[in-house]
Design a protein around this motif. Structure first.
Motif, mmCIF file in Angstrom:
data_model
loop_
_atom_site.group_PDB
_atom_site.id
_atom_site.type_symbol
_atom_site.label_atom_id
_atom_site.label_comp_id
_atom_site.label_asym_id
_atom_site.label_seq_id
_atom_site.Cartn_x
_atom_site.Cartn_y
_atom_site.Cartn_z
ATOM 1 N N PHE A 168 0.820 -1.214 0.000
ATOM 2 C CA PHE A 168 0.000 0.000 0.000
ATOM 3 C C PHE A 168 0.853 1.263 0.000
ATOM 4 N N PRO A 169 0.273 2.399 -0.472
ATOM 5 C CA PRO A 169 1.081 3.611 -0.633
ATOM 6 C C PRO A 169 1.437 4.297 0.686
ATOM 7 N N GLU A 170 2.509 5.088 0.657
ATOM 8 C CA GLU A 170 2.904 5.941 1.781
ATOM 9 C C GLU A 170 1.903 7.105 1.866
ATOM 10 N N SER A 171 1.874 7.806 3.005
ATOM 11 C CA SER A 171 0.986 8.964 3.164
ATOM 12 C C SER A 171 1.300 10.039 2.125
ATOM 13 N N PRO A 172 0.299 10.409 1.277
ATOM 14 C CA PRO A 172 0.548 11.393 0.206
ATOM 15 C C PRO A 172 1.044 12.734 0.769
ATOM 16 N N ARG A 173 0.504 13.143 1.913
ATOM 17 C CA ARG A 173 0.915 14.402 2.538
ATOM 18 C C ARG A 173 2.394 14.384 2.897
ATOM 19 N N TYR A 174 2.828 13.241 3.457
ATOM 20 C CA TYR A 174 4.238 13.116 3.850
ATOM 21 C C TYR A 174 5.123 13.224 2.607
ATOM 22 N N LEU A 175 4.708 12.518 1.533
ATOM 23 C CA LEU A 175 5.520 12.504 0.310
ATOM 24 C C LEU A 175 5.673 13.908 -0.254
ATOM 25 N N LEU A 176 4.565 14.681 -0.268
ATOM 26 C CA LEU A 176 4.618 16.007 -0.880
ATOM 27 C C LEU A 176 5.277 17.030 0.047
ATOM 28 N N ILE A 177 4.798 17.115 1.299
ATOM 29 C CA ILE A 177 5.211 18.229 2.156
ATOM 30 C C ILE A 177 6.563 17.976 2.819
ATOM 31 N N ASP A 178 6.806 16.733 3.288
ATOM 32 C CA ASP A 178 8.092 16.458 3.941
ATOM 33 C C ASP A 178 9.194 16.142 2.926
ATOM 34 N N ARG A 179 8.825 15.351 1.895
ATOM 35 C CA ARG A 179 9.830 14.911 0.942
ATOM 36 C C ARG A 179 9.916 15.815 -0.291
ATOM 37 N N GLY A 180 8.848 16.589 -0.530
ATOM 38 C CA GLY A 180 8.800 17.430 -1.716
ATOM 39 C C GLY A 180 8.733 16.622 -3.010
ATOM 40 N N ASP A 181 8.156 15.427 -2.926
ATOM 41 C CA ASP A 181 8.126 14.525 -4.079
ATOM 42 C C ASP A 181 6.719 14.489 -4.679
ATOM 43 N N GLU A 209 -0.749 23.959 1.594
ATOM 44 C CA GLU A 209 -0.128 23.714 2.899
ATOM 45 C C GLU A 209 1.392 23.621 2.760
ATOM 46 N N GLN A 210 1.827 23.033 1.631
ATOM 47 C CA GLN A 210 3.275 22.939 1.391
ATOM 48 C C GLN A 210 3.882 24.342 1.318
ATOM 49 N N ALA A 211 3.150 25.249 0.619
ATOM 50 C CA ALA A 211 3.632 26.635 0.505
ATOM 51 C C ALA A 211 3.647 27.317 1.873
ATOM 52 N N LEU A 241 -7.553 14.041 17.123
ATOM 53 C CA LEU A 241 -7.340 15.492 17.248
ATOM 54 C C LEU A 241 -5.941 16.007 16.910
ATOM 55 N N PRO A 242 -4.844 15.367 17.415
ATOM 56 C CA PRO A 242 -3.526 15.935 17.087
ATOM 57 C C PRO A 242 -3.298 16.050 15.580
ATOM 58 N N THR A 243 -3.828 15.096 14.815
ATOM 59 C CA THR A 243 -3.658 15.170 13.364
ATOM 60 C C THR A 243 -4.370 16.391 12.804
ATOM 61 N N GLU A 244 -5.545 16.705 13.384
ATOM 62 C CA GLU A 244 -6.368 17.761 12.804
ATOM 63 C C GLU A 244 -5.946 19.164 13.232
ATOM 64 N N VAL A 245 -5.447 19.307 14.487
ATOM 65 C CA VAL A 245 -5.214 20.667 14.961
ATOM 66 C C VAL A 245 -3.775 21.142 14.772
ATOM 67 N N PHE A 246 -2.872 20.249 14.330
ATOM 68 C CA PHE A 246 -1.490 20.679 14.077
ATOM 69 C C PHE A 246 -1.148 20.563 12.600
ATOM 70 N N ASP A 247 -0.235 21.444 12.131
ATOM 71 C CA ASP A 247 0.173 21.337 10.724
ATOM 72 C C ASP A 247 1.234 20.234 10.573
ATOM 73 N N GLN A 248 1.590 19.988 9.303
ATOM 74 C CA GLN A 248 2.483 18.875 8.972
ATOM 75 C C GLN A 248 3.811 18.921 9.746
ATOM 76 N N MET A 249 4.323 20.116 10.006
ATOM 77 C CA MET A 249 5.638 20.235 10.650
ATOM 78 C C MET A 249 5.568 20.002 12.166
ATOM 79 N N SER A 250 4.413 20.296 12.759
ATOM 80 C CA SER A 250 4.288 20.130 14.218
ATOM 81 C C SER A 250 3.683 18.791 14.598
ATOM 82 N N ARG A 251 3.092 18.102 13.605
ATOM 83 C CA ARG A 251 2.290 16.914 13.932
ATOM 84 C C ARG A 251 3.073 15.806 14.644
#
Length: 490
Positions: free
Chosen positions: A203-216, A243-245, A388-398
């Motif tokens: 199964f695939p990796e988290s799309p958010r992680y790939l785009l925002i953390d990896r920039g892929d 969100e990446q921006a 909740l932690p997933t929803e109330v924090f952005d990708q960098m703080s999560r």
């Protein structure tokens, strides 16, 4: 409409080796308690020729039991760096190594005549649970579409409850709970680990992680295609790019940086209050009481394990129900309702316990209270707290937020586990007073300070909190409380 089967299968593959293990390992240790204590005594007798005193056995047993939350605390702390460096999916896969080590240790403990191996194996099992409790909800909530985000992330709670029930079932004397088979019972947690190791890599990796953390961006799009099937995900991709921006040029934050950042004050307060309340509300202590209350109600001793399975099933039924309604009802009503109901049941439970001997039907009332309390916990606090932690924090703080959340959860589990026997000793029938206070305070906090996050994008949620965080400066008089708390944290 579920866009694709892939999402459901991803949820199952992540869950079976994830939070399922947490519930399973909490409940399998209960069945062989007396056998393991006997084994400790015999082993010591073999080594030294002197039997152990009963209070020493009890001390060794409490070390064995508390090794689990200590492992969990360790797991919660390493989960953040793992999620950032290895990615969500890879972390979940690697996490199975801890369980495999634990299963080997506990499985061969009797052959090796070493009860220390059981203690070490409980520690490793804890590490596994600590990592999965943090990374699984993060992985699933980041992979789910917005309108299903609550339900998908909530499956973590359903898998925990499923683990609890299956652990109770497998621990029955007829299956693996007998005197001969307890090493196999403790090692049986290797099965879900092997299932995950074979299933999850597909199964695939988290799309958010790939785009925002990896920039892929390419991998992100292909992950979205797998997860969403044929449906149009352009709006979702836009939102991720926005969100990446928004977090461009930032690196993943450390837990202590969250405490120093005034823009995250309310988010942090909310998860600290809720993740502490989840353990301090006394739900796990209800399981501790269950056997005693059922005995008082006149259920024969050998039938009690079967009734206890009923309590576990209660939590399973409600967390599945909660799954279906969270994206309609919203997060706040479920949390608020759950804690208010629990406060009510705690009062009835204490009255019932105090009248246990005087009035003939009281044991049945306290029995009903146990079921009602667990049901109320399952409907809201059990599942929503993890989302909740997933929803109330952005990708960098999560990841850092989950580290704080997880550490609190395990520390409080350890605290309640250690303190509860003493609370019962000193307060007797009124042992639920501390839990009652926690439930009432949490309900008040949710009622006054927690905004609803249902159906909003991650950016909209952080905007809403931004208003709250900076409103504090304009109405300083009204917001004195949290300001003062903030200063003690630093």
């Amino acid at each position: 409409q579920l866009q694709s089967k892939i999402l459901i299968l991803t949820v199952c593959a992540a869950g079976i080796g994830g939070t399922f293990q947490y519930g399973y390992n909490i409940s399998i240790i209960n069945a062989p308690t007396s056998y393991i204590q006997t084994f400790m005594n015999e082993t010591w007798l073999d080594r030294t020729g002197v039997p152990l005193e009963s209070n020493v056995i009890l001390l060794l047993w409490s070390f064995t039991v508390s090794a689990y939350p200590l492992g969990g605390l360790t797991g919660a702390v390493v989960a953040g760096p793992m999620a950032i460096m290895l990615g969500r999916k890879m972390s979940l896969l690697l996490n199975n190594v801890f369980v495999i080590i634990a299963a080997v240790l506990s499985g061969f403990s009797r052959m090796a005549k070493s009860f220390e191996m059981i203690m070490v194996s409980r520690f490793f099992t804890g590490v596994n649970a600590g990592v999965s409790m943090n990374i699984q909800p993060m992985y699933l909530a980041e992979s789910a579409p917005k309108k299903l985000r609550g339900a998908v992330a909530l499956t973590s709670a359903s898998f925990t409850a499923l683990g609890l029930v299956l652990g109770q079932v497998v621990g029955l004397r007829e299956l693996l709970g007998g005197e001969e088979s307890w090493p196999f019972l403790l090692a049986s947690n290797v099965v879900p680990a092997l299932i995950q190791l074979t299933a999850l890599p597909w199964f695939p990796e988290s799309p958010r992680y790939l785009l925002i953390d990896r920039g892929d961006k390419e991998s992100c799009i292909s992950a979205l295609q797998k997860l969403r099937g044929n449906s149009d995900f352009s709006a979702e991709l836009e939102e991720m790019l926005a969100e990446q921006a928004a977090v461009k040029g930032q690196r993943a934050k450390n837990p202590w940086e969250l405490f120093q950042n005034p823009a995250l004050r309310w988010q942090l307060m909310s998860i600290v209050v809720l993740s502490s309340a989840m353990q301090l509300c006394g739900n796990d202590s209800m399981y501790f009481y269950a056997a005693y209350v059922f005995q008082e109600a006149g259920i024969p001793q050998d039938k009690i394990p079967y009734v206890v399975i009923g309590t576990g099933s209660c939590e399973l039924i409600t967390s599945v129900t909660c799954n279906m309604i969270i994206d309609y009802a919203g997060r706040r009503p479920l949390l608020l309702g759950g804690y208010i109901l629990m406060a009510g049941w705690a009062i009835v439970f204490m009255v019932a316990l105090s009248q246990q001997t005087q009035i003939s039907w009281m044991p049945y009332l306290s029995m009903a209270c146990i079921f009602a309390y667990i049901l109320s916990f399952g409907i809201g606090p059990a599942g929503v707290t993890g989302v909740l932690p997933t929803e109330v924090f952005d990708q960098m703080s999560r990841p850092a937020a989950y580290m704080i959340c997880g550490s609190l959860l395990w520390f409080n589990l350890f605290l309640v586990g250690t303190a509860f026997p003493f609370i019962v000793k000193s307060l007797a029938h009124f042992c639920y007073v501390p839990f009652l206070v926690v439930c009432v305070c949490t309900a008040l906090y949710v009622g006054f300070f927690l905004p609803e996050t249902k159906g909003k994008s991650f950016l909209e949620i952080s905007e809403e909190f931004k208003k709250r965080n900076f409103k504090a400066h304009t109405h300083a008089g009204f917001y004195k409380g949290p300001e003062e708390i903030k200063s003690t944290v630093l």
